[in-house]
Scaffold this motif. Structure first.
Motif, mmCIF file in Angstrom:
data_model
loop_
_atom_site.group_PDB
_atom_site.id
_atom_site.type_symbol
_atom_site.label_atom_id
_atom_site.label_comp_id
_atom_site.label_asym_id
_atom_site.label_seq_id
_atom_site.Cartn_x
_atom_site.Cartn_y
_atom_site.Cartn_z
ATOM 1 N N THR A 140 50.526 -94.648 32.919
ATOM 2 C CA THR A 140 50.629 -95.833 32.512
ATOM 3 C C THR A 140 51.950 -96.106 32.258
ATOM 4 N N LEU A 141 52.455 -97.360 32.826
ATOM 5 C CA LEU A 141 53.923 -97.856 32.351
ATOM 6 C C LEU A 141 54.006 -98.056 30.741
ATOM 7 N N VAL A 142 55.132 -97.654 30.201
ATOM 8 C CA VAL A 142 55.318 -97.845 28.870
ATOM 9 C C VAL A 142 55.360 -99.213 28.225
ATOM 10 N N GLU A 143 55.724 -100.214 29.286
ATOM 11 C CA GLU A 143 55.751 -101.416 28.983
ATOM 12 C C GLU A 143 54.395 -101.979 28.702
ATOM 13 N N ALA A 144 53.366 -101.381 28.775
ATOM 14 C CA ALA A 144 52.051 -101.847 28.602
ATOM 15 C C ALA A 144 51.370 -101.566 27.362
ATOM 16 N N LEU A 145 52.214 -100.634 26.449
ATOM 17 C CA LEU A 145 51.955 -100.020 25.230
ATOM 18 C C LEU A 145 52.182 -101.061 24.047
ATOM 19 N N SER A 146 51.493 -100.762 22.912
ATOM 20 C CA SER A 146 51.846 -101.506 21.639
ATOM 21 C C SER A 146 53.009 -100.600 20.861
ATOM 22 N N ILE A 147 53.568 -101.096 19.835
ATOM 23 C CA ILE A 147 54.488 -100.481 19.255
ATOM 24 C C ILE A 147 54.204 -99.287 18.715
ATOM 25 N N PRO A 148 53.006 -99.084 17.955
ATOM 26 C CA PRO A 148 52.761 -97.830 17.472
ATOM 27 C C PRO A 148 52.469 -96.776 18.656
ATOM 28 N N GLU A 149 51.820 -97.148 19.961
ATOM 29 C CA GLU A 149 51.685 -96.283 20.816
ATOM 30 C C GLU A 149 52.998 -95.973 21.603
ATOM 31 N N LYS A 150 54.034 -96.817 21.538
ATOM 32 C CA LYS A 150 55.372 -96.216 21.908
ATOM 33 C C LYS A 150 56.016 -95.318 21.064
ATOM 34 N N GLN A 151 55.552 -95.463 19.646
ATOM 35 C CA GLN A 151 56.303 -94.493 18.510
ATOM 36 C C GLN A 151 55.470 -93.097 18.987
ATOM 37 N N GLN A 152 54.277 -93.008 19.365
ATOM 38 C CA GLN A 152 53.696 -91.911 19.703
ATOM 39 C C GLN A 152 54.135 -91.387 20.939
ATOM 40 N N VAL A 153 54.506 -92.060 21.720
ATOM 41 C CA VAL A 153 55.357 -91.555 22.885
ATOM 42 C C VAL A 153 56.818 -90.879 22.546
ATOM 43 N N GLU A 154 57.210 -91.313 21.580
ATOM 44 C CA GLU A 154 58.253 -90.938 21.051
ATOM 45 C C GLU A 154 58.421 -89.342 20.319
ATOM 46 N N ILE A 155 57.270 -89.215 19.634
ATOM 47 C CA ILE A 155 56.837 -88.151 19.232
ATOM 48 C C ILE A 155 56.522 -87.136 20.067
ATOM 49 N N ALA A 156 55.759 -87.527 21.130
ATOM 50 C CA ALA A 156 55.250 -86.823 22.172
ATOM 51 C C ALA A 156 56.488 -86.408 23.065
ATOM 52 N N LYS A 157 57.593 -87.029 22.967
ATOM 53 C CA LYS A 157 59.006 -86.640 23.872
ATOM 54 C C LYS A 157 59.504 -85.466 23.063
ATOM 55 N N ALA A 158 59.382 -85.512 21.736
ATOM 56 C CA ALA A 158 59.951 -84.439 20.790
ATOM 57 C C ALA A 158 59.214 -83.079 21.116
ATOM 58 N N LEU A 159 57.765 -83.107 21.322
ATOM 59 C CA LEU A 159 57.000 -82.137 21.732
ATOM 60 C C LEU A 159 57.237 -81.809 23.099
ATOM 61 N N ALA A 160 57.397 -82.510 24.110
ATOM 62 C CA ALA A 160 57.687 -82.115 25.375
ATOM 63 C C ALA A 160 58.948 -81.345 25.621
ATOM 64 N N ALA A 161 59.967 -81.526 24.653
ATOM 65 C CA ALA A 161 61.228 -80.872 24.535
ATOM 66 C C ALA A 161 61.011 -79.565 23.833
ATOM 67 N N GLN A 162 59.964 -79.202 23.359
ATOM 68 C CA GLN A 162 59.595 -78.253 22.337
ATOM 69 C C GLN A 162 60.426 -77.915 21.161
ATOM 70 N N SER A 163 60.643 -79.231 20.713
ATOM 71 C CA SER A 163 61.742 -79.161 19.243
ATOM 72 C C SER A 163 60.974 -78.719 18.059
ATOM 73 N N SER A 164 61.626 -77.878 17.556
ATOM 74 C CA SER A 164 61.200 -77.318 16.244
ATOM 75 C C SER A 164 61.470 -78.193 15.076
ATOM 76 N N ILE A 165 62.539 -79.147 15.104
ATOM 77 C CA ILE A 165 62.928 -80.020 13.976
ATOM 78 C C ILE A 165 62.802 -81.577 14.653
ATOM 79 N N ILE A 166 61.991 -82.123 13.879
ATOM 80 C CA ILE A 166 61.638 -83.766 14.234
ATOM 81 C C ILE A 166 62.361 -84.738 13.091
ATOM 82 N N ILE A 167 63.385 -85.397 13.364
ATOM 83 C CA ILE A 167 64.111 -86.389 12.258
ATOM 84 C C ILE A 167 63.243 -87.863 12.415
ATOM 85 N N MET A 168 62.631 -88.254 11.701
ATOM 86 C CA MET A 168 62.045 -89.557 11.547
ATOM 87 C C MET A 168 62.774 -90.555 10.734
#
Length: 252
Positions: A140-168
Motif C-alpha cells: 500500500t502507498l503511504v499516501e493512502a494512510l491516516s496520520i496514526p498509521e503513518k506513525q506506525q510506519v515510522e515505528i516499524a521503520k525503527a524495527l526494520a533497522a533493528q534499532s535498540s533505542i527509539i526516540i519519540m
C-alpha cells in the motif's frame, strides 16, 4: 537492567548561547525514559546530539560500550538509534514496505546482477507491521494512510533497522485520545521487547502512564531524574518551572 547508551557531561554552545550545560542522561533496555522540560529547555538539542544532527561542544557518548566524542547520523544509525519526530519523515509516494527498508533494501543475486528481493521484503514487512499493530498490505502507498498509521510506519521503520533505542519526540501532538491510547500500547509492547525508549512530551498524564523514569531539564541545565512512581504531576511542573504549579500544563 542493561544500559544501552550514556551521555556524560554534554555541553553544547551556539553563538552567544549555552544550549546544554553539562547534561548527563542514560537509556536502559526495556525502559521508557521520559525527557521533560519547557520549550527551550534543551530536550531536542540533547537528542539531536545523540542522533548525530548536532556536534557537542564537549562531553562523551557511550553506546554499547563504545565511547564517542561526537556522532554523525550514520554513526547513530549504525549504533541502533532511531528518531521519530513530530513531523513524520515517511515518503508518501513509496509503499509501506519500501519506506521500511529504504537505504537497506533486501537484495538477491541473479548471476552477477543484484536486484531487489521484493518477496523477502514483503514477508519481513508483514512480520514487522504485525508487531506495531498495522494490518495493511505492505504494498500500500503511504499516501493512502491516516496520520496514526503513518506513525506506525515510522515505528516499524525503527524495527526494520533493528534499532535498540527509539526516540519519540512529541509523538502524540496530532493524535486523538483514542489514537494516543493505541500508541501508548505500542510503546509498552516495544518496552517489553527490550527496546530503550526516550519519550518527549508535555502531556503529564501520558508521562505518568508510560514512563519508568523522568529526567527534567531547565534552561539547558539538568534538574534531576526521578522514578515515575516517586513523583506527582505537580512535582514535575515544579521541577520544570522552579516554582509552584503553573496553570498552563496539562494535568489530564
Amino acid at each position: 537492567m542493561q544500559t544501552l547508551a550514556q551521555m556524560k557531561n554534554i555541553r553544547k554552545e551556539f553563538p552567544g548561547v549555552t544550549a546544554l550545560n553539562g547534561i548527563s542522561f542514560d537509556i536502559r533496555a526495556g525502559e521508557v525514559h521520559v525527557l521533560l522540560g519547557e520549550n527551550g529547555a534543551g530536550k531536542s538539542t540533547l537528542m539531536k546530539i545523540l542522533s548525530g544532527v548536532h556536534k557537542p561542544t564537549s562531553g562523551e557518548i557511550i553506546i554499547n560500550g563504545k565511547s564517542f566524542s561526537r556522532l554523525t547520523p550514520q554513526d547513530s544509525y549504525k549504533q541502533g538509534i532511531s528518531v521519530i519526530y513530530q513531523e513524520l519523515s515517511v515518503i508518501n509516494s513509496l509503499s509501506i514496505q519500501e519506506n521500511l527498508f529504504i537505504g537497506h533494501l533486501p537484495v538477491k543475486k541473479i548471476g552477477p546482477i543484484k536486484i531487489v528481493d521484493y518477496k523477502t521484503m514483503n514477508q519481513q514487512a508483514k512480520q514487522i507491521l504485525q508487531t506495531v499493530g498495522l494490518y495493511r498490505d505492505p504494498k500500500t502507498l503511504v499516501e493512502a494512510l491516516s496520520i496514526p498509521e503513518k506513525q506506525q510506519v515510522e515505528i516499524a521503520k525503527a524495527l526494520a533497522a533493528q534499532s535498540s533505542i527509539i526516540i519519540m519526540d512529541e509523538p502524540t501532538a496530532s493524535l486523538t485520545n483514542a489514537e494516543v491510547d493505541y500508541l501508548l500500547s505500542i510503546v509498552k509492547r516495544l518496552k517489553k521487547s527490550g527496546k530503550g525508549i526516550v519519550y518527549i512530551s508535555h502531556k503529564l498524564s501520558e508521562i505518568m502512564a508510560i514512563g519508568d523514569r523522568v529526567s527534567v531539564l531547565k534552561d539547558g541545565s539538568f534538574v534531576g531524574t526521578k522514578k515515575i512512581g516517586e513523583v506527582t504531576q505537580d512535582d514535575l511542573v515544579t521541577m520544570m518551572v522552579g516554582r509552584q504549579i503553573a496553570k498552563n500544563y496539562q494535568h489530564e
